[in-house]
Scaffold this motif. Structure first.
Motif, PDB file in Angstrom:
ATOM      1  N   THR A   1     -64.123  69.611   0.055  1.00  7.57           N
ATOM      2  CA  THR A   1     -62.929  70.100  -0.660  1.00  7.57           C
ATOM      3  C   THR A   1     -62.731  69.381  -1.986  1.00  7.57           C
ATOM      4  OG1 THR A   1     -61.388  68.597   0.451  1.00  7.57           O
ATOM      5  CG2 THR A   1     -61.778  70.733   1.493  1.00  7.57           C
TER       6      THR A   1
ATOM      7  N   TYR B   1     -61.533  70.700  -6.119  1.00  7.78           N
ATOM      8  CA  TYR B   1     -60.613  70.116  -7.106  1.00  7.78           C
ATOM      9  C   TYR B   1     -61.382  69.672  -8.355  1.00  7.78           C
ATOM     10  CZ  TYR B   1     -56.971  70.179  -3.543  1.00  7.78           C
ATOM     11  OH  TYR B   1     -56.056  70.593  -2.611  1.00  7.78           O
ATOM     12  N   ARG B   2     -62.596  69.149  -8.142  1.00  6.02           N
ATOM     13  CA  ARG B   2     -63.424  68.726  -9.282  1.00  6.02           C
ATOM     14  C   ARG B   2     -63.827  69.918 -10.145  1.00  6.02           C
ATOM     15  NH1 ARG B   2     -65.858  63.681  -9.204  1.00  6.02           N
ATOM     16  NH2 ARG B   2     -65.256  62.368  -7.431  1.00  6.02           N
TER      17      ARG B   2
ATOM     18  N   SER C   1     -57.426  63.507 -10.097  1.00 10.61           N
ATOM     19  CA  SER C   1     -56.229  63.200  -9.298  1.00 10.61           C
ATOM     20  C   SER C   1     -54.971  63.798  -9.920  1.00 10.61           C
ATOM     21  CB  SER C   1     -56.068  61.697  -9.119  1.00 10.61           C
ATOM     22  OG  SER C   1     -57.110  61.200  -8.318  1.00 10.61           O
TER      23      SER C   1
ATOM     24  N   ALA D   1     -55.080  67.432  -9.039  1.00  4.90           N
ATOM     25  CA  ALA D   1     -54.866  67.611  -7.593  1.00  4.90           C
ATOM     26  C   ALA D   1     -53.439  67.265  -7.163  1.00  4.90           C
ATOM     27  CB  ALA D   1     -55.871  66.766  -6.800  1.00  4.90           C
TER      28      ALA D   1
ATOM     29  N   ARG E   1     -52.448  72.768  -5.186  1.00  4.49           N
ATOM     30  CA  ARG E   1     -52.756  72.440  -3.795  1.00  4.49           C
ATOM     31  C   ARG E   1     -52.511  73.638  -2.881  1.00  4.49           C
ATOM     32  NH1 ARG E   1     -54.306  67.518  -3.644  1.00  4.49           N
ATOM     33  NH2 ARG E   1     -54.698  67.754  -1.429  1.00  4.49           N
TER      34      ARG E   1
ATOM     35  N   ARG F   1     -58.769  64.686   1.522  1.00  2.00           N
ATOM     36  CA  ARG F   1     -57.691  63.695   1.597  1.00  2.00           C
ATOM     37  C   ARG F   1     -56.582  64.127   2.563  1.00  2.00           C
ATOM     38  NH1 ARG F   1     -61.161  62.476  -1.338  1.00  2.00           N
ATOM     39  NH2 ARG F   1     -61.231  60.986  -3.052  1.00  2.00           N
ATOM     40  N   ASP F   2     -56.446  65.452   2.724  1.00  5.96           N
ATOM     41  CA  ASP F   2     -55.309  66.009   3.479  1.00  5.96           C
ATOM     42  C   ASP F   2     -55.784  67.001   4.538  1.00  5.96           C
ATOM     43  OD1 ASP F   2     -56.312  67.891   1.740  1.00  5.96           O
ATOM     44  OD2 ASP F   2     -54.370  68.794   1.296  1.00  5.96           O
TER      45      ASP F   2
ATOM     46  N   ARG G   1     -57.524  55.823  -8.563  1.00  2.20           N
ATOM     47  CA  ARG G   1     -57.575  57.148  -7.928  1.00  2.20           C
ATOM     48  C   ARG G   1     -56.887  57.091  -6.555  1.00  2.20           C
ATOM     49  NH1 ARG G   1     -62.113  60.673  -6.433  1.00  2.20           N
ATOM     50  NH2 ARG G   1     -63.629  59.004  -6.734  1.00  2.20           N
TER      51      ARG G   1
ATOM     52  N   ASP H   1     -53.711  59.305  -5.486  1.00  2.82           N
ATOM     53  CA  ASP H   1     -53.850  60.213  -4.342  1.00  2.82           C
ATOM     54  C   ASP H   1     -52.876  59.855  -3.212  1.00  2.82           C
ATOM     55  OD1 ASP H   1     -55.815  61.648  -5.661  1.00  2.82           O
ATOM     56  OD2 ASP H   1     -57.483  60.624  -4.676  1.00  2.82           O
TER      57      ASP H   1
ATOM     58  N   ARG I   1     -48.897  60.614  -4.582  1.00  2.00           N
ATOM     59  CA  ARG I   1     -48.415  61.929  -5.033  1.00  2.00           C
ATOM     60  C   ARG I   1     -47.447  62.509  -3.997  1.00  2.00           C
ATOM     61  NH1 ARG I   1     -54.107  64.258  -3.969  1.00  2.00           N
ATOM     62  NH2 ARG I   1     -53.916  64.795  -1.782  1.00  2.00           N
TER      63      ARG I   1
HETATM   64  O1  C5P Z   1     -63.672  63.570  -2.467  1.00  2.36           O
HETATM   65  P1  C5P Z   1     -63.720  63.472  -3.964  1.00  2.36           P
HETATM   66  O2  C5P Z   1     -63.741  62.063  -4.460  1.00  2.36           O
HETATM   67  O3  C5P Z   1     -64.789  64.304  -4.587  1.00  2.36           O
HETATM   68  O4  C5P Z   1     -62.339  64.095  -4.436  1.00  2.36           O
HETATM   69  C1  C5P Z   1     -61.965  64.123  -5.787  1.00  2.36           C
HETATM   70  C2  C5P Z   1     -60.447  64.160  -5.916  1.00  2.36           C
HETATM   71  O5  C5P Z   1     -59.957  65.415  -5.476  1.00  2.36           O
HETATM   72  C3  C5P Z   1     -59.671  63.129  -5.109  1.00  2.36           C
HETATM   73  O6  C5P Z   1     -59.572  61.887  -5.772  1.00  2.36           O
HETATM   74  C4  C5P Z   1     -58.312  63.804  -4.961  1.00  2.36           C
HETATM   75  O7  C5P Z   1     -57.517  63.616  -6.117  1.00  2.36           O
HETATM   76  C5  C5P Z   1     -58.675  65.275  -4.887  1.00  2.36           C
HETATM   77  N1  C5P Z   1     -58.720  65.766  -3.510  1.00  2.36           N
HETATM   78  C6  C5P Z   1     -57.526  66.090  -2.900  1.00  2.36           C
HETATM   79  N2  C5P Z   1     -57.510  66.651  -1.671  1.00  2.36           N
HETATM   80  C7  C5P Z   1     -58.653  66.901  -1.018  1.00  2.36           C
HETATM   81  C8  C5P Z   1     -59.898  66.548  -1.598  1.00  2.36           C
HETATM   82  C9  C5P Z   1     -59.889  65.965  -2.850  1.00  2.36           C
HETATM   83  O8  C5P Z   1     -56.464  65.869  -3.484  1.00  2.36           O
HETATM   84  N3  C5P Z   1     -58.615  67.495   0.180  1.00  2.36           N
END
Ligand code: C5P
Length: 219
Positions: free
Chosen positions: A34, A38-39, A96, A99, A105, A126-127, A176, A180, A183
């Motif tokens: 996931t 967001y990336r 971040s 996101a 979201r 993350r969630d 980060r 995260d 928020r």
């Molecule tokens: O897992 P990764 O480091 O690639 O995630 C990049 C960013 O995407 C996280 O630092 C976070 O801000 C956001 N993210 C999120 N919720 C998720 C996955 C990622 O907010 N389920």
């Protein structure tokens, strides 16, 4: 065997994707990254010179783009391969903020729930355990010390022949995690029913085995 949903959450660079991929491979499940979603949005927002603080424009932009990830983890933004582009420092340092936008979201979670509708999935983020798949049969929260996480990322960069600054990586990881976790909408948090694994002094194989044992009990 019952097919499961396995949610793997945790802070930045804790090894979630590495382990999630291996667990999915062992079980013949689909792996869903996931963070890559967001990336991808962040990459596109930067490319189109949209201000990440302009929430309305960022959300509108998300509705205009398609994000697809194939089984080999190649990431496509409107059919263009952006697999490498979404890992740049520029994207990492802005993701971040993107996101943290509530409406972003909301839309991402809708797309992710659709992808996880069919069981037999490993999803990392993350969630996932708290919000995306609250009824996941297996929830894992992966943690490791900042020093260890930064070192792993540093060594990975060096192996790829990239310039790498350990202290800078540490600062970025901390920043980060802070954004995260603080928020307002579905912050990074261990679900009350998640199993926490501290990977600081564990090998990838050992973490994978632990998760596979936990999954076996849930099947
Ligand atoms: O897992 P990764 O480091 O690639 O995630 C990049 C960013 O995407 C996280 O630092 C976070 O801000 C956001 N993210 C999120 N919720 C998720 C996955 C990622 O907010 N389920």
């Amino acid at each position: 065997n019952k097919k499961l949903a396995i949610a793997i959450d945790g802070p930045a660079a804790a090894g979630k994707s590495t382990v999630a991929k291996l667990v999915a491979k062992h079980l013949g499940y689909v792996y869903i990254d996931t963070g890559a979603m967001y990336r991808s949005l962040t990459h596109s927002v930067l490319k189109h010179k949209i201000d990440v603080n302009n929430h309305v424009q960022v959300v509108n932009h998300l509705h205009e783009i398609s994000i697809d990830i194939d089984p080999k983890q190649q990431v496509y933004l409107d059919q263009a391969n952006v697999t490498d582009d979404i890992r740049t420092e520029e994207v990492t340092n802005s993701v971040s903020a993107v996101a943290s936008i509530a409406k972003v979201r909301e839309e991402m979670v809708l797309r992710q729930r659709k992808l996880a509708e069919k069981r037999g999935v490993v999803m990392d983020g993350r969630d996932i355990g708290t919000h995306v798949i609250p009824d996941a049969e297996v929830k894992i929260f992966l943690v490791a010390s900042v020093q260890e996480r930064a070192l792993r990322r540093h060594e990975e960069n060096q192996q790829k022949g990239f310039h790498s600054d350990l202290e800078q990586i540490k600062t970025d990881i901390k920043q980060r995690d802070k954004m995260d976790s603080e928020r307002e909408v579905s912050p990074l948090k261990k679900a009350s029913d998640a199993i926490e694994i501290d990977t600081t002094s564990l090998s990838i194989e050992s973490v994978t085995d632990q998760i596979l044992s936990i999954a076996q009990l849930a099947q």
